[in-house]
Design an enzyme around this catalytic site. Structure first.
Site, short mmCIF file in Angstrom:
data_model
loop_
_atom_site.label_atom_id
_atom_site.label_comp_id
_atom_site.label_asym_id
_atom_site.label_seq_id
_atom_site.Cartn_x
_atom_site.Cartn_y
_atom_site.Cartn_z
CD GLU A 1 -42.46 42.29 -61.72
OE1 GLU A 1 -41.43 41.74 -61.32
OE2 GLU A 1 -42.90 42.14 -62.89
CD GLU B 1 -42.43 44.97 -65.85
OE1 GLU B 1 -41.85 43.89 -66.09
OE2 GLU B 1 -42.13 45.70 -64.88
O1 AHR Z 1 -38.83 43.96 -67.66
C1 AHR Z 1 -37.85 43.22 -67.01
C2 AHR Z 1 -38.20 42.97 -65.54
O2 AHR Z 1 -39.29 42.11 -65.48
C3 AHR Z 1 -38.64 44.17 -64.74
O3 AHR Z 1 -37.59 44.86 -64.18
C4 AHR Z 1 -39.49 43.57 -63.67
O4 AHR Z 1 -40.49 44.44 -63.22
C5 AHR Z 1 -40.00 42.30 -64.27
O5 AHR Z 1 -39.83 41.21 -63.44
#
Ligand code: AHR
Length: 496
Positions: A172, A291
């Site tokens: 990210e 994610e």
């Molecule tokens: O999964 C929780 C968090 O969400 C992770 O650390 C990050 O990559 C995202 O913002």
């Protein structure tokens, strides 16, 4: 309400890459400590790995697990987590404001992954990290012997290389919250340099460049275009991240959120193909949705700053979350031609399908659709057309009441229909012409339903929300028909 599902075994979307059933373990909250690792816990083995958790992960059939973060990785120096445990330093962990003991690190994770029958997807620190730190890491992991780092790995008890083939180039990096946050140009350049260096060491590695951390980021789209401009040749995948919430308690709107995922994927595919055309490249960029999940129940819960592995992000999922997770899985399958990797974030305790206490482990509601998709959603995805009435919600228009996808596994002689009925008031009577599968028989219709959309599973009541069977479904003379109960997740399995 009535619906017709239309499929033709010759109209193919693509082959399912099992890596879309991946997940994620971050050094965050109780994912590692008290999640997968808890020496002394009654199911823990000699390395401190919880067998009860490994059993549930094996049940889910998770083919790949992303590690060690997440936001955590952007200030993580992997050398802190190797070597004799008594010499490892405790560090400030600034992403989640806790203390990282480093008792568990790279070598432990690789050993754990082998026991959990899963592959490691390794993220490198491109926040405060460097090209040389990434190079030292791949030397430690993938070189057999004769270099400082490969010999150090051997000294640490791992004679054989870890042989990690899937690498994330940071996490990210578009997010202002990220340690070492960068502009698209800065990140794209760095990703290109690190990617080239990693491939110089091991040409077989597959690299994931960071796309946007959600489609609502202001920089979304221009970020992808610039990053790919810089690192198209080195990257094999571009990542997408997105979490879904029902903060307003508007269930019809919440259940339509997979349309947002669908649009996000379509937009990213367009950007990738635009850069491909601009560069006259022969390579097609793949997508890694590494994610995704529902995440909002735990928001706003305070935590103890600078404590060790406090309870963080421990969302307790309910029935309606399971429905959306089912629709999100169907959406990933609909894009099986381009989404070749995905990670349910996360796996244990932290926004996860599996929860633990010191005593035991249990399955959250979202465990079940993920389990079904991973177990039965293999082979070839068919272009599945659903004729069903639609509704409008606060954010979306023309939301189909029924999401569905068919996947066939010709080798195993199996075909499966996944379906989510989003109608909160009534069942959907469906029919599907499956004369092309008339030598198959109906094996089972699995159904996940609970009258209370807020019903959850807890340690005290772990099977409150659990799958059952719908025995009224009929497969006769090539026609499948039955009724999807109101607000339900469904899996209809046909076998030869
Ligand atoms: O999964 C929780 C968090 O969400 C992770 O650390 C990050 O990559 C995202 O913002």
């Amino acid at each position: 309400m009535k619906a017709e599902i239309i499929v033709d075994k010759n109209y193919i979307v693509g082959e399912v890459d099992r890596k879309i059933y991946g997940s994620f373990i971050e050094h965050l909250g109780r994912a590692v400590y008290e999640g997968i690792y808890q020496p002394g816990q009654k199911s823990a083995d000699e390395q401190g790995f919880r067998q009860d958790v490994i059993d549930l992960i094996k049940e889910l059939g998770v083919p790949i697990v992303r590690y060690p973060g997440g936001n955590f990785v952007s200030n993580y120096h992997w050398e802190d987590g190797i070597g004799p445990k008594e010499l490892r330093k405790k560090r400030m962990e600034i992403a989640w404001h806790v203390v990282e003991t480093n008792e568990f690190g790279l070598d432990e994770f690789v050993s754990w992954a082998a026991k959990a029958d899963t592959e490691v997807m390794m993220a490198v620190n491109l926040g405060t990290g460097s090209i040389s730190e990434a190079l030292n890491l791949i030397d430690y992991c993938n070189i057999e012997k004769g270099t400082y780092y490969s010999d150090l790995r051997r000294k640490n008890g791992h004679e054989k290389p870890h042989n990690i083939k899937t690498w994330c180039l940071g996490n990210e990096m578009d997010g202002p919250w990220q340690t070492g946050h960068k502009t698209a140009y800065e990140y794209g350049r760095l990703a290109s340099e690190v990617g080239r260096a990693l491939k110089a060491v091991d040409p077989d590695v597959r690299l994931v460049a960071c796309g946007s951390s959600s489609s609502s980021m202001e920089t979304f789209a221009s970020w992808e275009a610039e990053v790919l401009d810089q690192c198209y040749d080195e990257a094999d995948y571009l990542s997408l991240h997105q979490y879904y919430r029902n903060s307003d308690h508007d269930t019809p709107d919440f259940l339509a959120r997979n349309l947002e995922m669908d649009q996000f994927i379509k937009d990213v595919v367009s950007i990738c193909d635009y850069v491909k055309a601009k560069k006259r490249s022969k390579k097609t960029m793949l997508l890694s949705f590494d994610e995704w999940n529902v995440w909002y129940h735990s928001n706003g819960i305070p935590f103890d700053a600078w404590s060790e592995h406090p309870h963080q992000l421990e969302d307790v999922y309910n029935m309606e979350d399971a429905l959306l997770v089912g629709s999100l899985l169907i959406t990933l399958l609909k894009h099986a031609d381009r989404v070749k990797m995905a990670c349910l974030a996360q796996l244990v305790n932290v926004i996860a399908p599996i929860m633990t206490s010191d005593q035991g482990a249990w399955r959250q509601t979202i465990f079940y659709p993920f389990l079904d998709a991973s177990r039965y959603g293999n082979g070839t995805v068919l272009n599945t057309i659903v004729k069903v009435p639609v509704y409008d919600s606060k954010t979306f228009t023309d939301v189909p009441y029924l999401d569905s996808i068919m996947v066939m596994d010709e080798e195993k002689e199996e075909a499966v229909i996944f379906a989510v009925n989003k109608n909160l008031e009534e069942g959907i009577e469906f029919s599907c012409d499956l004369r092309q599968f008339k030598d198959y028989r109906l094996a089972e219709h699995i159904e996940l339903h609970h009258e209370d959309l807020e019903a959850v599973n807890t340690e005290a009541d772990p099977f409150n929300v659990a799958p059952g069977k719908n025995t009224a479904t009929v497969f006769d003379s090539g026609r499948l028909s039955g009724c999807f109960r109101k607000s339900s997740w469904n899996v209809i399995r046909l076998k030869k």
